[in-house]
Design a protein around this motif. Structure first.
Motif, mmCIF file in Angstrom:
data_model
loop_
_atom_site.group_PDB
_atom_site.id
_atom_site.type_symbol
_atom_site.label_atom_id
_atom_site.label_comp_id
_atom_site.label_asym_id
_atom_site.label_seq_id
_atom_site.Cartn_x
_atom_site.Cartn_y
_atom_site.Cartn_z
ATOM 1 N N LEU A 182 -12.389 -5.290 3.045
ATOM 2 C CA LEU A 182 -11.870 -4.146 2.931
ATOM 3 C C LEU A 182 -12.711 -3.173 2.624
ATOM 4 C CD1 LEU A 182 -9.110 -5.627 0.813
ATOM 5 C CD2 LEU A 182 -8.314 -4.429 2.854
ATOM 6 N N GLU A 185 -6.447 6.116 1.505
ATOM 7 C CA GLU A 185 -5.197 6.216 2.670
ATOM 8 C C GLU A 185 -4.585 4.233 2.291
ATOM 9 O OE1 GLU A 185 -5.884 6.733 6.924
ATOM 10 O OE2 GLU A 185 -7.980 7.227 6.213
ATOM 11 N N CYS A 208 -6.211 0.692 2.498
ATOM 12 C CA CYS A 208 -7.442 0.330 2.107
ATOM 13 C C CYS A 208 -7.672 -0.057 1.006
ATOM 14 C CB CYS A 208 -8.103 1.518 1.868
ATOM 15 S SG CYS A 208 -8.175 2.765 0.186
ATOM 16 N N LYS A 242 -7.139 0.004 -2.767
ATOM 17 C CA LYS A 242 -6.624 0.548 -4.022
ATOM 18 C C LYS A 242 -6.314 -0.296 -4.539
ATOM 19 C CE LYS A 242 -3.907 4.016 -2.310
ATOM 20 N NZ LYS A 242 -4.481 3.471 -1.541
ATOM 21 N N SER A 260 2.944 -0.060 -1.377
ATOM 22 C CA SER A 260 2.844 -1.416 -2.381
ATOM 23 C C SER A 260 2.830 -2.808 -1.442
ATOM 24 C CB SER A 260 3.449 -1.045 -3.973
ATOM 25 O OG SER A 260 3.405 -0.236 -4.561
ATOM 26 N N THR A 315 3.318 -5.613 1.647
ATOM 27 C CA THR A 315 2.238 -5.811 3.112
ATOM 28 C C THR A 315 3.517 -7.253 3.789
ATOM 29 O OG1 THR A 315 0.286 -5.788 2.283
ATOM 30 C CG2 THR A 315 0.424 -7.317 4.420
HETATM 31 O O1 CDP Z 1 -3.250 -0.580 -2.941
HETATM 32 P P1 CDP Z 1 -3.207 0.022 -0.697
HETATM 33 O O2 CDP Z 1 -2.693 0.263 0.195
HETATM 34 O O3 CDP Z 1 -4.682 0.731 -0.843
HETATM 35 O O4 CDP Z 1 -4.111 -1.265 -0.182
HETATM 36 P P2 CDP Z 1 -3.597 -3.279 -1.122
HETATM 37 O O5 CDP Z 1 -2.003 -3.168 -1.725
HETATM 38 O O6 CDP Z 1 -4.592 -2.964 -1.911
HETATM 39 O O7 CDP Z 1 -4.011 -3.955 0.055
HETATM 40 C C1 CDP Z 1 -5.150 -4.193 0.361
HETATM 41 C C2 CDP Z 1 -5.158 -4.525 2.129
HETATM 42 O O8 CDP Z 1 -4.773 -6.193 1.231
HETATM 43 C C3 CDP Z 1 -3.517 -4.732 2.685
HETATM 44 O O9 CDP Z 1 -4.183 -3.852 4.210
HETATM 45 C C4 CDP Z 1 -3.476 -5.985 3.548
HETATM 46 O O10 CDP Z 1 -4.314 -5.933 4.592
HETATM 47 C C5 CDP Z 1 -4.375 -6.644 2.024
HETATM 48 N N1 CDP Z 1 -3.029 -7.467 1.546
HETATM 49 C C6 CDP Z 1 -2.250 -8.859 1.943
HETATM 50 O O11 CDP Z 1 -2.652 -9.267 3.375
HETATM 51 N N2 CDP Z 1 -1.382 -9.169 1.485
HETATM 52 C C7 CDP Z 1 -0.715 -8.423 0.144
HETATM 53 N N3 CDP Z 1 0.374 -9.233 -0.707
HETATM 54 C C8 CDP Z 1 -1.473 -7.505 -0.428
HETATM 55 C C9 CDP Z 1 -2.522 -6.876 0.605
#
Ligand code: CDP
Ligand code: MG
Length: 677
Positions: A33, A57, A60, A62, A331, A333
Motif C-alpha cells: 500500500l 485519500e 491509501c 489509513k 471504510s 472494500t
Molecule cells: O482507510 P483507508 O481508506 O485509507 O484504507 P484501508 O481501509 O486501510 O484499506 C487500504 C486498502 O486495503 C484498500 O484500498 C484495499 O485495497 C485493501 N483492503 C482490502 O482489500 N480488503 C479489506 N477488507 C480492507 C482493505
C-alpha cells in the motif's frame, strides 16, 4: 439524459501509478500500500505530538495500516529500551469507526493480515457485541462504545493512542469524543507515566478547523490514492436519479467486461429493493439480449449474512451489481467493484428543536461524501465514478456534511455530558457548537423525562432517575420506558420490547410484503399496536425454542431476534445493578402501553380526519405507515417510535394509548396540548 463515457472528459483525479499491483488480488499485503513508504514519518509524527491530524485519500491504508504501524513501533521501542513488554498500563490502541459493519469488517481484515483470529491481538467492540481478550492491543470500536467507556473513565486511561477515524463524518459520538479526548489529553499530560496520543484521520475534512481546535495540531498529508479513478458528471440536471442511475448502469453493462462490478448508491431500503427488482426485470424481460447480472442490495436493515454476500467473489460470466445506502460509503472494500454510480442523495435524520421531533428524510450529500463514494471504485484496481448530478451541482454541495450534533436531537448527548459532571452544556468544548435552541430543547426534553433538574442559571444536574438513565446505552426516552415499567410492574416485558427496538427489523424485509406473508404475520397481531405485536413475536420465538425452522416459516429475521435476546440480557444486568423492580405483568399488557406513554410522550399523535393524524407537538399532519398493524384502524390517540418523510409524513411503530396516561406522566406538558383537541 445521462451521458456516460466515452463522450465525457474525465475530471482529473490525482493518482499514483501502481503498475506493480496485481489486479483483483484477494488480500493486499500491507507493504504494497502507498502508505507504507510513509511509515517512519507517520510513527514519528504520532509519537512526538500529543495530537495530530492525518489526511489521506480513501484506500491509501489509513484504517487498516496505521494502528498496526503504531503498535509495532511501540513494541519495538519497548523491547529495545526496556527489554520487556509494557505491563503496567493497558496501553491499548483504539481506532473508532462511525459504523458497526466497518468496525467489525476492518478488525477481521487486520486480524487476518497478522494471521490471527479476531479477538486476539486485534479485536473489536461495538454496542452489545465484542471480540476483545486480554491479548488485544489494537481495538477497532464504534465511536459510541468509546463514548460509553468515557462515562466510566473520562481520562480513558487504558488507551495510550486514540485514533478518531472518519472524522469528516462528524457523527454525534465522534464530535463528543473530540471534546472528551481533548480534556483527557490535558489531564494525561500531567501524568508523565501514561501519556496519551490522539490521532484524527479522514480522507476529506476541514483541516484548519480540527488543527485549530486541537491547539494547532500538526497535519500530515498522506499522498497517493491506491488506484486512479475517473469521475464523470451528467451534463444536464436530473429530476429522477433512479432512472438516471439505471440508464448509466445499462450503458456500463453493455460496454464493459463482465468482471467489472458496479456499486450504486441510493438512499433507502424501499428504493433499493424496488431498483433491484427493476434491474432483474429488465434483464429477464429479454427485450434486448443482455448478459446476466447478479443484483445484491446492501442496507443496514438486513441480516449480516445477507450483507456479507456482497463481499463474495462473483463467477466470471455474470456481472455483480450492488445497490447500497450510505453504509457502503466509508471504510469498507467490496471486491470486484470498478464502477460507482452516485445518486447524490442520502437519507438522514434531522431534528426540529421547536417541536422536539426527529424526521428521517432524503437530502443532498456533501462533497466529502461524494469523494468517499467515488473512492469505493478504486480500492483494488483503477475505476470510474458516475455522478448523477452536474459538475455545477457538485460545486454547490456543502463541502462537508452538517455535523450530526448540529442537526439531531441532543437529549442523549446532553445526558452523557451531564453524567460526566459537566453542569453547563454550553461550556462543553465543542468543535462546532450546537445552537442554544437545540441545547435548550434537549434540556427541556430531559426535564420532562425527569432526568435532569435546573439548579442555578444555566447549570443543570442529573436527578436520581437521570443517573440511572445515563447507565443505559439507549435513547433517554427508552430508558424512561424502562424506569416507568419498573414502577408499573412490567419491566420484564419492557426489557424485551426495548431490546427489539434496539435491533433492525425482526421481520424479513418489511417492504414488498406479499399477501401470504401478511397472513402469516397476522397471527402475531395485537390490536393495541405494533409494540405489543413485536413483544408477541419475541415471546412466541422463545416458546418455539428460537429455532431456525420457526423463523423461516414465519419470515422472521432470526439473527436480529437472537441479538435482541443478547441485548435483553445485558440491559437486564444493568437493571439488576440499579436495583429496579424486575417483574412481569403476565397478560396485563395495558401497563406496558402505559409505560411506553411515559417515555414516548413527545411522540404522540391524535386522530384528525379521514386517514390523517396530527402530532400533539407541532400539529403536523401525519399518516400511519402501511407496515403498521394499526394501518386503517383509526384509534384516537397513539404514541409512535419513528417519523419518516417520503412522499408523505408517516409514523411507524405505533401503540394506542389513553389520554389520562399522558396527563399523569407529564401534566405540565399535556395540560395545554391535549385540551386543544
Ligand atoms: O482507510 P483507508 O481508506 O485509507 O484504507 P484501508 O481501509 O486501510 O484499506 C487500504 C486498502 O486495503 C484498500 O484500498 C484495499 O485495497 C485493501 N483492503 C482490502 O482489500 N480488503 C479489506 N477488507 C480492507 C482493505
Ligand atoms: Mg478508512
Amino acid at each position: 439524459m445521462v451521458k456516460a463515457p466515452p463522450d465525457h472528459t474525465p475530471m482529473a483525479v490525482d493518482s499514483q501509478e501502481s503498475s506493480s499491483f496485481e489486479s483483483m488480488m484477494p488480500i493486499t499485503s500491507p507493504n504494497q500500500l502507498p502508505i507504507h513508504s510513509m511509515r517512519k514519518k507517520i510513527i514519528q509524527t504520532v509519537f512526538t505530538n500529543d495530537c495530530c491530524i492525518f489526511l489521506g485519500e480513501t484506500g491509501c491504508g489509513k484504517t487498516t495500516q496505521i494502528p498496526r504501524f503504531l503498535y509495532e513501533a511501540r513494541e519495538k521501542k519497548f523491547k529495545s529500551v526496556l527489554n520487556k513488554k509494557p505491563h503496567r498500563n493497558k496501553n491499548l490502541i483504539c481506532c473508532t469507526q462511525p459504523r458497526r459493519v466497518a468496525a467489525i469488517s476492518v478488525a477481521e481484515r487486520v486480524a487476518s493480515e497478522v494471521n490471527q483470529k479476531c479477538g486476539q491481538l486485534v479485536g473489536y467492540s461495538v454496542r452489545f457485541d465484542e471480540a476483545v481478550t486480554r491479548q488485544t492491543k489494537i481495538k477497532y470500536m464504534t465511536d459510541g462504545m468509546l463514548l460509553r467507556e468515557a462515562l466510566l473513565d473520562p481520562n480513558l486511561r487504558q488507551y495510550s493512542i486514540i485514533i478518531l477515524d472518519e472524522a469528516h463524518e462528524r457523527t454525534l459520538h465522534t464530535d463528543l469524543l473530540f471534546g472528551i479526548v481533548k480534556q483527557a489529553l490535558e489531564y494525561r499530560k500531567k501524568s508523565k507515566k501514561n501519556p496519551l496520543h490522539i490521532l484524527v484521520m479522514s480522507a476529506t475534512m476541514n483541516v484548519d478547523l480540527f488543527s485549530n481546535y486541537f491547539n494547532q495540531a500538526p497535519v500530515l498529508y498522506l499522498q497517493g490514492r491506491q488506484y486512479p479513478i475517473d469521475v464523470f458528471h451528467v451534463q444536464e440536471s436530473q429530476t429522477d436519479y433512479i432512472h438516471a442511475s439505471l440508464i448509466t448502469l445499462f450503458q456500463i453493462h453493455r460496454s464493459k467486461p463482465l468482471n467489472e462490478g458496479i456499486l450504486i448508491f441510493l438512499t433507502g431500503q424501499d428504493e433499493i429493493d424496488s431498483t433491484c427488482k427493476t434491474i432483474k426485470h429488465i434483464v429477464a424481460s429479454g427485450t434486448e439480449s443482455l448478459e446476466p447480472i447478479l443484483v445484491l442490495p446492501l442496507y443496514a436493515n438486513m441480516t449480516t449474512m445477507k450483507q456479507m454476500l456482497v463481499f463474495k467473489q462473483t463467477p466470471m460470466n455474470i456481472r455483480k451489481v450492488i445497490v447500497s445506502t450510505n453504509i457502503g460509503e466509508t471504510s469498507i472494500t467490496i471486491p470486484g467493484i470498478r464502477h460507482v454510480i452516485d445518486c447524490g442523495c442520502v437519507k438522514i435524520k434531522t431534528f426540529n428543536p421547536q417541536t422536539g421531533l426527529e424526521l428521517l428524510q432524503v437530502q443532498k450529500i456533501s462533497q466529502a461524501q461524494a469523494w468517499q463514494r467515488t473512492g469505493r471504485a478504486g480500492r483494488e484496481c483503477p475505476g470510474a465514478c458516475y455522478r448523477m448530478y452536474t459538475e455545477e451541482e457538485y460545486e454547490k454541495l456543502a463541502p462537508t456534511p452538517i455535523p450530526e450534533l448540529l442537526r439531531c436531537n441532543l437529549a442523549t448527548a446532553a445526558l452523557q455530558i451531564l453524567a460526566m459532571g459537566i453542569t453547563n452544556i454550553s461550556n462543553f468544548d465543542f468543535v462546532s457548537k450546537p445552537d442554544e435552541k437545540s441545547i435548550a430543547a434537549a434540556l427541556r426534553e430531559l426535564i420532562y423525562l425527569r432526568a435532569v433538574q435546573a439548579s442555578n442559571d444555566n447549570t443543570y444536574e442529573l436527578t436520581d432517575d437521570g443517573r440511572k438513565m445515563a447507565c443505559f446505552p439507549l435513547d433517554p426516552k427508552l430508558s424512561r420506558c424502562l424506569l416507568a415499567s419498573s414502577d408499573l410492574g412490567c419491566l420484564e416485558e419492557m426489557l424485551k420490547l426495548v431490546s427489539i427496538m434496539s435491533v433492525d427489523t425482526i421481520f424479513l424485509t418489511s417492504s414488498n410484503i406479499n399477501e401470504k406473508m401478511k397472513m402469516q404475520r397476522q397471527k402475531f397481531t395485537m390490536n393495541e399496536g405494533d409494540h405489543l405485536t413485536l413483544l408477541n413475536v419475541y415471546k412466541t420465538f422463545i416458546a418455539n425454542k428460537k429455532t431456525k425452522e420457526w423463523c423461516q416459516m414465519n419470515k422472521i429475521n432470526r439473527r436480529n431476534l437472537l441479538r435482541a435476546c443478547a441485548i435483553r440480557k445485558q440491559l437486564r444486568r444493568i437493571c439488576v445493578e440499579l436495583q429496579l423492580n424486575i417483574k412481569s405483568c403476565g397478560t396485563k399488557f395495558s401497563s406496558v402501553r402505559q409505560a411506553l406513554a411515559h417515555g414516548l410522550f413527545m411522540n404522540v399523535a391524535e386522530y384528525f380526519k379521514e386517514n390523517d393524524y396530527r402530532t400533539i407537538n407541532d400539529r403536523h399532519i401525519v399518516k400511519i405507515h402501511p407496515s403498521s398493524v394499526l394501518f386503517g384502524a383509526k384509534p384516537s390517540l397513539v404514541v409512535f417510535t419513528e417519523l419518516i418523510q417520503t412522499t408523505k409524513r408517516f409514523i411507524r411503530d405505533i401503540t394506542v394509548v389513553e389520554p389520562e396516561w399522558l396527563l399523569e406522566s407529564n401534566p405540565d406538558y399535556f395540560k395545554t396540548r391535549l385540551s386543544s383537541k
